[in-house]
Scaffold this motif. Structure first.
Motif, mmCIF file in Angstrom:
data_model
loop_
_atom_site.group_PDB
_atom_site.id
_atom_site.type_symbol
_atom_site.label_atom_id
_atom_site.label_comp_id
_atom_site.label_asym_id
_atom_site.label_seq_id
_atom_site.Cartn_x
_atom_site.Cartn_y
_atom_site.Cartn_z
ATOM 1 N N SER A 49 -58.678 4.061 -22.418
ATOM 2 C CA SER A 49 -57.458 4.575 -23.062
ATOM 3 C C SER A 49 -56.214 4.239 -22.253
ATOM 4 C CB SER A 49 -57.537 6.096 -23.234
ATOM 5 O OG SER A 49 -58.689 6.463 -23.920
ATOM 6 N N MET A 50 -56.141 3.018 -21.720
ATOM 7 C CA MET A 50 -54.971 2.641 -20.919
ATOM 8 C C MET A 50 -53.837 2.071 -21.774
ATOM 9 S SD MET A 50 -56.620 1.190 -17.367
ATOM 10 C CE MET A 50 -54.999 0.973 -16.664
ATOM 11 N N SER A 51 -54.181 1.421 -22.868
ATOM 12 C CA SER A 51 -53.160 0.779 -23.700
ATOM 13 C C SER A 51 -52.296 1.806 -24.429
ATOM 14 C CB SER A 51 -53.863 -0.111 -24.727
ATOM 15 O OG SER A 51 -52.977 -0.523 -25.741
ATOM 16 N N VAL A 102 -65.156 13.725 -20.800
ATOM 17 C CA VAL A 102 -65.273 12.848 -19.636
ATOM 18 C C VAL A 102 -64.536 11.544 -19.968
ATOM 19 C CG1 VAL A 102 -66.864 11.614 -18.101
ATOM 20 C CG2 VAL A 102 -67.525 13.837 -19.059
ATOM 21 N N ILE A 103 -63.508 11.214 -19.199
ATOM 22 C CA ILE A 103 -62.760 9.974 -19.456
ATOM 23 C C ILE A 103 -62.769 9.097 -18.201
ATOM 24 C CG2 ILE A 103 -60.559 8.982 -20.252
ATOM 25 C CD1 ILE A 103 -59.846 11.721 -21.413
ATOM 26 N N PRO A 104 -63.466 7.943 -18.263
ATOM 27 C CA PRO A 104 -63.450 7.025 -17.111
ATOM 28 C C PRO A 104 -62.039 6.448 -16.906
ATOM 29 C CG PRO A 104 -65.169 6.430 -18.707
ATOM 30 C CD PRO A 104 -64.269 7.412 -19.371
ATOM 31 N N GLY A 105 -61.756 6.077 -15.663
ATOM 32 C CA GLY A 105 -60.423 5.630 -15.266
ATOM 33 C C GLY A 105 -59.873 4.438 -16.031
ATOM 34 N N TRP A 106 -60.750 3.606 -16.583
ATOM 35 C CA TRP A 106 -60.269 2.380 -17.234
ATOM 36 C C TRP A 106 -60.140 2.531 -18.750
ATOM 37 C CZ3 TRP A 106 -65.089 3.041 -15.047
ATOM 38 C CH2 TRP A 106 -66.159 3.029 -15.922
ATOM 39 N N THR A 155 -49.556 2.480 -12.516
ATOM 40 C CA THR A 155 -51.008 2.270 -12.426
ATOM 41 C C THR A 155 -51.584 1.609 -13.678
ATOM 42 O OG1 THR A 155 -51.635 4.359 -13.474
ATOM 43 C CG2 THR A 155 -51.129 4.435 -11.103
ATOM 44 N N GLY A 156 -50.766 1.475 -14.735
ATOM 45 C CA GLY A 156 -51.237 0.851 -15.972
ATOM 46 C C GLY A 156 -51.731 1.832 -17.025
ATOM 47 N N HIS A 157 -51.676 3.142 -16.752
ATOM 48 C CA HIS A 157 -52.187 4.130 -17.709
ATOM 49 C C HIS A 157 -51.110 4.509 -18.719
ATOM 50 C CE1 HIS A 157 -55.210 4.277 -14.532
ATOM 51 N NE2 HIS A 157 -56.033 4.702 -15.465
ATOM 52 N N TRP A 214 -59.355 -0.798 -12.477
ATOM 53 C CA TRP A 214 -59.932 0.545 -12.640
ATOM 54 C C TRP A 214 -61.419 0.487 -12.970
ATOM 55 C CZ3 TRP A 214 -57.496 3.713 -9.949
ATOM 56 C CH2 TRP A 214 -56.113 3.614 -9.808
ATOM 57 N N LYS A 215 -61.846 -0.632 -13.585
ATOM 58 C CA LYS A 215 -63.285 -0.814 -13.787
ATOM 59 C C LYS A 215 -63.980 -0.996 -12.439
ATOM 60 C CE LYS A 215 -63.392 -2.476 -18.498
ATOM 61 N NZ LYS A 215 -63.288 -3.629 -19.389
ATOM 62 N N THR A 251 -52.359 -3.747 -19.899
ATOM 63 C CA THR A 251 -53.823 -3.817 -19.932
ATOM 64 C C THR A 251 -54.411 -4.654 -18.784
ATOM 65 O OG1 THR A 251 -53.466 -5.500 -21.630
ATOM 66 C CG2 THR A 251 -54.164 -3.339 -22.381
ATOM 67 N N THR A 275 -62.054 7.561 -10.646
ATOM 68 C CA THR A 275 -60.957 8.195 -11.377
ATOM 69 C C THR A 275 -61.417 8.826 -12.688
ATOM 70 O OG1 THR A 275 -60.409 6.004 -12.219
ATOM 71 C CG2 THR A 275 -59.053 6.848 -10.442
ATOM 72 N N THR A 276 -62.736 8.968 -12.830
ATOM 73 C CA THR A 276 -63.245 9.647 -14.036
ATOM 74 C C THR A 276 -62.792 11.104 -14.005
ATOM 75 O OG1 THR A 276 -65.161 8.206 -14.114
ATOM 76 C CG2 THR A 276 -65.338 10.306 -15.284
ATOM 77 N N GLY A 307 -64.918 2.069 -10.516
ATOM 78 C CA GLY A 307 -66.038 2.878 -10.998
ATOM 79 C C GLY A 307 -65.657 4.294 -11.378
ATOM 80 N N GLU A 308 -66.426 5.243 -10.868
ATOM 81 C CA GLU A 308 -66.284 6.641 -11.291
ATOM 82 C C GLU A 308 -65.182 7.386 -10.539
ATOM 83 O OE1 GLU A 308 -68.135 7.904 -13.904
ATOM 84 O OE2 GLU A 308 -68.640 5.768 -14.011
ATOM 85 N N TYR A 368 -54.313 -3.970 -15.840
ATOM 86 C CA TYR A 368 -54.841 -3.079 -14.813
ATOM 87 C C TYR A 368 -56.248 -2.553 -15.095
ATOM 88 C CZ TYR A 368 -50.092 -2.941 -12.896
ATOM 89 O OH TYR A 368 -48.890 -3.284 -12.336
ATOM 90 N N GLU A 369 -56.725 -2.732 -16.323
ATOM 91 C CA GLU A 369 -58.072 -2.239 -16.663
ATOM 92 C C GLU A 369 -59.113 -2.776 -15.674
ATOM 93 O OE1 GLU A 369 -57.516 -1.967 -21.554
ATOM 94 O OE2 GLU A 369 -58.496 -3.706 -20.622
#
Lengths: 455, 455
Positions: A121-123, A115-119, B282-284, B105-106, B99, B112-113, B109-110, B101-102
Motif C-alpha cells: 500500500s505504498m502507492s 497486519v500490513i507489511p512495510g512494502w 520513505t515512499g509511503h 522495504w521488501k 513506488t 516494518t510490518t 522484510g518484517e 521504494y517498494e
C-alpha cells in the motif's frame, strides 16, 4: 480518621490501598513513557490553549478534555476514581467518542487484527479503474455487503466515495453541489437542533461557493440551497426528513446513526447522496474513515476531486482496517442468523443494541427519579434488522433541564459533568447533548453523579 | 511469421510464451477478484471521466493513469510489457508516485510490518495533553529522532502538527496564517516554476481568507502575503530561498524533498513553519501522513483547529505505521554509522541515494546522446549526512525540449510518454516534469523509449 473508618471498613481500605499502588505504578510508567513535547513547556502549552480568544471554545474543549481524560486514560485509574469519587472527578461526555465499543472488539480477539507489511500500500493509487481512484476495492466491497446484510441503504446504482471520516465527505459534498461560477454562495441549511460542527465547518474558510444559512425551518430565500438531513438526528435522536420544501434544493443525508443499535431500520435509505462513518458504525473513530453513496457520477467525481485537492486520497491502512472490521460485523450478522443465538453468539448489532438499551433504561430511571431533568420520548417502530418492534436508543441523550434552570450546560458543569449545551446546536440552552457511547466505568459514574444532582 | 523469427530467437519466444501464460493467469485471477463497481457500468464510468468539461484536466489525468497503470499493475505484466514493447505501451511519469521504494522495504522484510488489534486506537484522541491532540506520541517521537539523525531540521522549540499528507498541512497553514477578519483575502505566492497543485488547492473553495497570486518574482503589492518556499523545488530540483523581500510576508517552507537521497543536507532547516511528508521521505504515499514543525504555538493551534474541522484528526493507524517506518529508517542510519558498510548493510538513505544517482547518470547519458533535450545542472555541495561533496539527485527531472519544439508535453505524449508540462507550473511549455521515483522496470522502459525519440 474516626470519620474515615466509619465510611470504610478495613477490607475497603485494603482495596483502596492496592488500587492506589497500582495507580501510582501505572502513573510513573505512563509519565516516563510519555513524549516530552518538543522543547515546549507544559505551561506554554496551557497558555497557548487559552491565550487566543478567537479559539476560546476550542481551548475550553481541549482543557476540559485534558482535565477529564488525564484521570481516565487507563481503566485502572478509572476504577480507582470510582472508588475515591466523591463528586470530585470531572466526567466528560461532551464528545461522542465511541469507546463503549472497545469491549466488543476485545471479545472478538484476533479476528479484526490487521497486519500490513512495510512494502504494501505504498502507492497513491488504490483502483485506477474506479472513478474514486483512492478507494480500496476491499473496503468498497465490505461497505456494499454490510448495507445489504443490515438493509439500511440501497447501494445499487451508487458510486462509493471514501473520505477521511464523514467530515471530509460533508465538505466534499458542499464543493460538489455548489456551482463553481454562481454570483452568490449557495445557502446551506439544517433544521435546528443541528450537529454543532456544521456551521463552523461550512464557514471556516469563508468560501465563495457556499455559506451556512442556519435553521432549515426559517429558510425563506428563493435561491438554490443545500439541506442537510441528519437522521437519526445529532443531537436529539429523532428520525428526520427534509424540512424545506422549495425548488432548487439539493439534499445531503447524513445517516451516521442509521444503524440497528441506535434506531429501528425501517427500510433501505434511497437518497441521492448519503454519508456514513465507521466511527459510529463500529466505534473505530481513530481510523478516520467514512463513505458516501452517490447516485450522480458527476457529483461523485467532483467529491473525489475535492478529496484529491484536500488530502490526495485517504489512508490505505485505515481503509484496509475498516474493511476487516466491517467484514467481521457482516460475518457476525450472518452467523447469528443461521445458528442458535446465545450471549456468546450475538451479532455486533445485537451486542451494541443490548448495551444501548440497558444504558437508556438506566438513564431514564435516574431522570424519572427526580423532577430536575427530562428526556425525549421516541415512538417504537418495527426494525427489519432485529425483526421486532423496538424503541430508538440514540447515541446521544438530549437532556432538558426543567423548571427555572435556563443554562443546563453550566448547571451540569457545576456538578463536574461536561456536556454540550443547546446553543451549539442552534437552540435554547435548556438542553444539553450527552454522549451515551463512553466506556462502562465512565457511564456508570455519570449515572451516579446525575442521580445525586439536586436543583 | 518470418519477420518475427528474425527478431526473436526460439529462446526469446519460449520466454515470451511463459510470460504470456503467467500474465493471462494473473489477469483472470485479477479480474475475478476485482470489485465490480456498484451497479455502474465501465462505459458509464469512462463517460463520467470525460463528460464534464470543467474537469477535463482531471479526466485526462485519470484516463492517462488508467491506460498506463492498467498495464503496469503487476510486475509480471511489466516484464511482459518490456519484452513485447515496441513503443506501444504508455509510460506514465506524470505523477510522483514513489513506488521505487517498494524494493527497499521488501528487502527489509518484517521489520516494518505493523500489527493493530481490533480494539486499539479506537478513540478520536491520541494525546490530550498535546496541543495537537490527535498526534500519536510515538510518531512525534520518531519525527524528532529522524530529524536529529539526518540533521535536516531543527526540532527544538517546535510544535509538531500531523496532517493527512502535507497537502492538508499546507491548507492548515494558509488558514492559520490568514487573519480571520481581513477586508481582502491574503495573497499566496511562490516563485515559478511552482508545484502544479498549489494554485488549485489554494483557490478550490474561493476562500475569502486567502487567494493564489501567482509567481513570487512578479508580486508587487504592498499588502500582507504568504510565500511558499519549496526547497529543493518541485518541479525543477533547485535549492530555493524566499524571493519576495517585503514587509508583511509570512513564509511556509515546503521541504518535502530536503532528504539525503535528493539533495545535499547543508544544515538543519530553521524556519517558522516547515512541512514534511512521509510520501517523499520513505515512499509511503498511501499512508497519507505529513508533519509540520511550527514555532508559534498560536499558529500550531490554528492548524490543529483546521484539521479538526476538516477531518477531526488524522488516521491513527497510518501514524503508527509511519512511526514504525521512520524508526527503521533512523535505526538503519545509526547502525551503518557504527558498523562497517557493505551493500547489504547500507542505510535507507545510502540505498536511495545510490538508486537516484544511478538513475540520474543513466538519464543524462540518454539526454546527452542527442540534441533533442536538455537537463538542468546542479552545483555539487557538501552533504553533512553522507559526509562528502555530492550532486543533487532530484525526485523529478525538469526536462527541456530544445530547438523548435515548443510543447514538450504534447511532443512526448506522441511518443506515449506521459509527463507534466511547464504550463501547470506557471512557465512556458518547453519544459516537462518527469517522475524519477517509479519502479525499476518502468524507469528502464522510459529510458529506452526516450533514447529512441527523434526530433
Amino acid at each position: 480518621m474516626a470519620k474515615i473508618t466509619t465510611i470504610f471498613s478495613l477490607k475497603n481500605l485494603f482495596v483502596l490501598s492496592v488500587a492506589l499502588n497500582v495507580s501510582l505504578i501505572l502513573k510513573v510508567f505512563y509519565q516516563s513513557e510519555k513524549q516530552v513535547p518538543v522543547g515546549v513547556s507544559t505551561e506554554e502549552q496551557k497558555a497557548s490553549l487559552t491565550a487566543d480568544s478567537g479559539y476560546q471554545k476550542e481551548a475550553d474543549v481541549n482543557q476540559k478534555t485534558i482535565q477529564s481524560l488525564s484521570t481516565s486514560s487507563s481503566s485502572a485509574t478509572i476504577s480507582l476514581a470510582e472508588i475515591e469519587d466523591g463528586g470530585e472527578r470531572i466526567i466528560n461526555l461532551d464528545h461522542g467518542d465511541p469507546t463503549m465499543y472497545e469491549k466488543y472488539w476485545k471479545q472478538m480477539g484476533e479476528r479484526t487484527t490487521i497486519v500490513i507489511p512495510g512494502w504494501q500500500s505504498m502507492s497513491y493509487f488504490s483502483d485506477v479503474k474506479n472513478l474514486c481512484w483512492f478507494l480500496e476495492p476491499e473496503f468498497g466491497k465490505q461497505v456494499v455487503r454490510l448495507h445489504k446484510v443490515v438493509g439500511n441503504a440501497e447501494t445499487d446504482g451508487r458510486h462509493i466515495v471514501v473520505g477521511t471520516g464523514s467530515s471530509q465527505l460533508y465538505l466534499a459534498a458542499l464543493f460538489a453541489l455548489s456551482p463553481a461560477n454562481a454570483s452568490q454562495p449557495m445557502s446551506v441549511v439544517s433544521a435546528a437542533p443541528y450537529y454543532s460542527s456544521y456551521p463552523s465547518m461550512t464557514d471556516c474558510l469563508k468560501s465563495g461557493l457556499y455559506k451556512w444559512a442556519g435553521d432549515a425551518r426559517s429558510f425563506n430565500q428563493d435561491s438554490p440551497y443545500i439541506e442537510l438531513v441528519t437522521s437519526p438526528n445529532n443531537p436529539d435522536g429523532f428520525v428526520r426528513h427534509s424540512m424545506v420544501n422549495k425548488t432548487g434544493g439539493t439534499l445531503i443525508h447524513d445517516l451516521a446513526y442509521y444503524w440497528p443499535q441506535y434506531t429501528p431500520i425501517s427500510s433501505p435509505a434511497d437518497n441521492d447522496l448519503t454519508l456514513f462513518t465507521v466511527s459510529k458504525t463500529t466505534g473505530h473513530a481513530g481510523t478516520r474513515i467514512g463513505w458516501a453513496l452517490v447516485k450522480d457520477p458527476q457529483v461523485a467525481r467532483k467529491m473525489t476531486k475535492f478529496i484529491e485537492l484536500n488530502t490526495i486520497g485517504v489512508s490505505k491502512d485505515s481503509q484496509l482496517r475498516a474493511a476487516k472490521v466491517l467484514k467481521v460485523v457482516a460475518d457476525s450478522c450472518e452467523k447469528t442468523r443461521t445458528s442458535s443465538s446465545s450471549e456468546y453468539n450475538e451479532s455486533f448489532f445485537q451486542f451494541s443494541y443490548r448495551v444501548m438499551d440497558q444504558r437508556w433504561q438506566q438513564l431514564r430511571e435516574v431522570v424519572n427519579s427526580s423532577s430536575v431533568f427530562s428526556l425525549p420520548d421516541f415512538p417504537p417502530d418495527f426494525c427489519h434488522y432485529h425483526g421486532q418492534v423496538l424503541e430508538p436508543r440514540p447515541a446521544f441523550a438530549w437532556l432538558k433541564c426543567e423548571r427555572e434552570l435556563q443554562d443546563c450546560e453550566s448547571f451540569l458543569r457545576g456538578h463536574k459533568l461536561l456536556t454540550r449545551g443547546g446553543r451549539h446546536f442552534g437552540v435554547e440552552p435548556k438542553h444539553v447533548r450527552i454522549s451515551m457511547l463512553d466506556r462502562d466505568d465512565n457511564f456508570r459514574l455519570f449515572l451516579k453523579r446525575l442521580s445525586m444532582v439536586q436543583p
